[in-house]
Write a protein that holds these residues in place. Structure first.
Motif, PDB file in Angstrom:
ATOM      1  N   HIS A 132       0.809  -1.217   0.000  1.00  0.00           N
ATOM      2  CA  HIS A 132       0.000   0.000   0.000  1.00  0.00           C
ATOM      3  C   HIS A 132       0.841   1.265   0.000  1.00  0.00           C
ATOM      4  O   HIS A 132       0.348   2.331  -0.393  1.00  0.00           O
ATOM      5  CB  HIS A 132      -0.983   0.012   1.181  1.00  0.00           C
ATOM      6  CG  HIS A 132      -0.342  -0.176   2.520  1.00  0.00           C
ATOM      7  ND1 HIS A 132       0.215   0.852   3.230  1.00  0.00           N
ATOM      8  CD2 HIS A 132      -0.186  -1.288   3.291  1.00  0.00           C
ATOM      9  CE1 HIS A 132       0.697   0.403   4.375  1.00  0.00           C
ATOM     10  NE2 HIS A 132       0.471  -0.901   4.445  1.00  0.00           N
ATOM     11  N   THR A 148      -0.191   8.568  -6.575  1.00  0.00           N
ATOM     12  CA  THR A 148      -1.199   7.530  -6.403  1.00  0.00           C
ATOM     13  C   THR A 148      -1.267   6.718  -7.683  1.00  0.00           C
ATOM     14  O   THR A 148      -1.596   7.254  -8.751  1.00  0.00           O
ATOM     15  CB  THR A 148      -2.581   8.125  -6.094  1.00  0.00           C
ATOM     16  OG1 THR A 148      -2.497   8.939  -4.926  1.00  0.00           O
ATOM     17  CG2 THR A 148      -3.601   7.016  -5.864  1.00  0.00           C
ATOM     18  N   SER A 160      -2.953   1.140  -9.451  1.00  0.00           N
ATOM     19  CA  SER A 160      -3.035  -0.109  -8.689  1.00  0.00           C
ATOM     20  C   SER A 160      -3.510   0.101  -7.259  1.00  0.00           C
ATOM     21  O   SER A 160      -3.847  -0.859  -6.568  1.00  0.00           O
ATOM     22  CB  SER A 160      -1.663  -0.781  -8.664  1.00  0.00           C
ATOM     23  OG  SER A 160      -0.716   0.037  -7.983  1.00  0.00           O
ATOM     24  N   GLY A 161      -3.514   1.358  -6.801  1.00  0.00           N
ATOM     25  CA  GLY A 161      -3.891   1.670  -5.428  1.00  0.00           C
ATOM     26  C   GLY A 161      -2.712   1.956  -4.520  1.00  0.00           C
ATOM     27  O   GLY A 161      -2.881   2.540  -3.446  1.00  0.00           O
ATOM     28  N   THR A 162      -1.520   1.559  -4.914  1.00  0.00           N
ATOM     29  CA  THR A 162      -0.320   1.850  -4.126  1.00  0.00           C
ATOM     30  C   THR A 162      -0.030   3.351  -4.157  1.00  0.00           C
ATOM     31  O   THR A 162      -0.220   4.012  -5.185  1.00  0.00           O
ATOM     32  CB  THR A 162       0.883   1.082  -4.689  1.00  0.00           C
ATOM     33  OG1 THR A 162       0.602  -0.314  -4.662  1.00  0.00           O
ATOM     34  CG2 THR A 162       2.146   1.363  -3.887  1.00  0.00           C
ATOM     35  N   ARG A 163       0.447   3.865  -3.049  1.00  0.00           N
ATOM     36  CA  ARG A 163       0.917   5.257  -2.989  1.00  0.00           C
ATOM     37  C   ARG A 163       2.437   5.253  -2.865  1.00  0.00           C
ATOM     38  O   ARG A 163       2.991   4.552  -2.008  1.00  0.00           O
ATOM     39  CB  ARG A 163       0.298   6.002  -1.807  1.00  0.00           C
ATOM     40  CG  ARG A 163      -1.212   6.157  -1.886  1.00  0.00           C
ATOM     41  CD  ARG A 163      -1.721   7.032  -0.743  1.00  0.00           C
ATOM     42  NE  ARG A 163      -3.182   7.052  -0.674  1.00  0.00           N
ATOM     43  CZ  ARG A 163      -3.969   7.880  -1.364  1.00  0.00           C
ATOM     44  NH1 ARG A 163      -3.416   8.774  -2.185  1.00  0.00           N
ATOM     45  NH2 ARG A 163      -5.274   7.837  -1.228  1.00  0.00           N
TER      46      ARG A 163
END
Length: 357
Positions: free
Chosen positions: A154, A227, A230-233
């Motif tokens: 994440h 951001t 894929s949703g990863t920050r």
């Protein structure tokens, strides 16, 4: 080897400053299938250095002189100041020569895309020297992420920080935007490239970009928050004013994390004149810089995977030997990186998050 003659591919290197002399020339000279044939530098001291370090390479006065006889070369490597990258790459590609460009590929994403289209139209190899993809710390993090060791990631934190409170003379510190100076486009190019390589396209960009040092006229301190789709920050820092350096990497997943201090040793080794020539282990990290893997309740020391800058030019040699083989870095990756960097500049100027199309 060149399929026609079974000879090494002849490489012409433009520029023999830090990038050319410490990175490109040693890696080219120690890559099987490549031969450093000519180096463009008119500086007498650098010519003397070239004759000591690579006595088999001829010195050439200008890029125009080098490109005037394209049949004498198989590959051109551009390691000159940033403002020259795009025009010299255009000239090399128009001459029909495979081309490697040090990062950034160009000053803008539009210029970089134009180079990609030119190379594709002519069927000519074009690649960008993003050597930090072969840092040991990044190779280790990539293995953990892609292998699922950390679970769903994440947050990705990555830093290239140093403490250089006084600006150093040189084009990187010049105010003219055409010079493409400053830390954002220098080390920031590596940070963004690594984040995109691991986690894919970016949807939003927020940035803080500052000029902190007395006498400085270009950015020397920057933070980017990306951001990914894929949703990863990704949280990225690049700075010349950091008296206490933070972790090189911190990668947080829903089952485990990885924290890594210290810098990859390959740059320091190359600057010190050491070469990846097989006479000693290459890219081995110091045990004091090994990372930690796991959770606070259950963590282990994790040795760093060996760094491997030589893999880049080995990939170039393979692409030259087998036309159609992808280069080790797709030039369109550089377009994506520059798009993010341009969005970062816009974000910092407006003080808000920028959404990418």
């Amino acid at each position: 080897m060149s399929p026609e003659t079974s000879r090494p591919f002849r490489v012409g290197l433009i520029g023999y400053g830090l990038a050319g002399s410490a990175f490109h020339a040693p890696l080219i000279a120690t890559t099987p299938g490549l031969r450093l044939d000519a180096v463009v530098t008119a500086n007498p001291e650098r010519r003397e250095q070239l004759s000591r370090e690579h006595p088999g390479a001829r010195a050439v006065d200008t890029p125009e002189q080098l490109l005037a006889d394209p049949d004498a070369l198989d590959l051109v490597v551009i390691a000159s100041p940033n403002r020259t990258h795009a025009p010299l790459a255009h000239a090399a590609l128009r001459a029909g020569l495979a081309t490697v460009v040090d990062k950034p590929l160009a000053g803008t994403a539009a210029e970089a895309l134009e180079l990609c289209r030119l190379a594709e139209a002519r069927g000519t190899l074009l690649s960008v020297f993003q050597n930090r993809r072969w840092d040991g710390d990044f190779l280790t993090a990539a293995r953990l992420v892609r292998g699922g060791t950390l679970g769903r990631v994440h947050r990705f934190e990555s830093r290239f920080e140093r403490f250089r409170p006084k600006p150093k003379p040189g084009w990187r510190e010049l105010a003219d935007p055409a010079e493409v100076g400053g830390t954002l486009y220098d080390l920031g190019s590596h940070l963004v490239d690594q984040a995109l390589t691991l986690f894919g396209p970016v949807e939003t960009v927020y940035a803080e970009i500052d000029v902190r040092r007395d006498g400085a006229v270009v950015d020397d301190d920057a933070f980017l928050a990306l951001t990914h789709a894929s949703g990863t920050r990704s949280h990225l820092w690049t700075s010349a004013i950091t008296p206490l350096i933070g972790p090189r990497l911190r990668v947080l997943g829903d089952t485990a994390g990885y924290v890594k201090p210290g810098m990859d040793p390959q740059e320091a080794d190359l600057r010190a004149g050491r070469r990846p020539d097989g006479t000693h282990p290459w890219g081995a990290d110091q045990p004091s810089h090994y990372g930690t893997l796991g959770t606070d309740e259950s963590a282990i020391e994790l040795p760093t995977d060996p760094g491997d800058y030589p893999a880049y030019y080995a990939g170039i040699a393979a692409a030259l030997a087998s036309p159609g083989t992808p280069p080790p870095v797709d030039p369109r990756d550089a377009v994506a990186t520059l798009t993010v960097l341009e969005a970062a500049r816009a974000s910092a100027a407006m003080g808000r998050t920028v959404r990418l199309d």
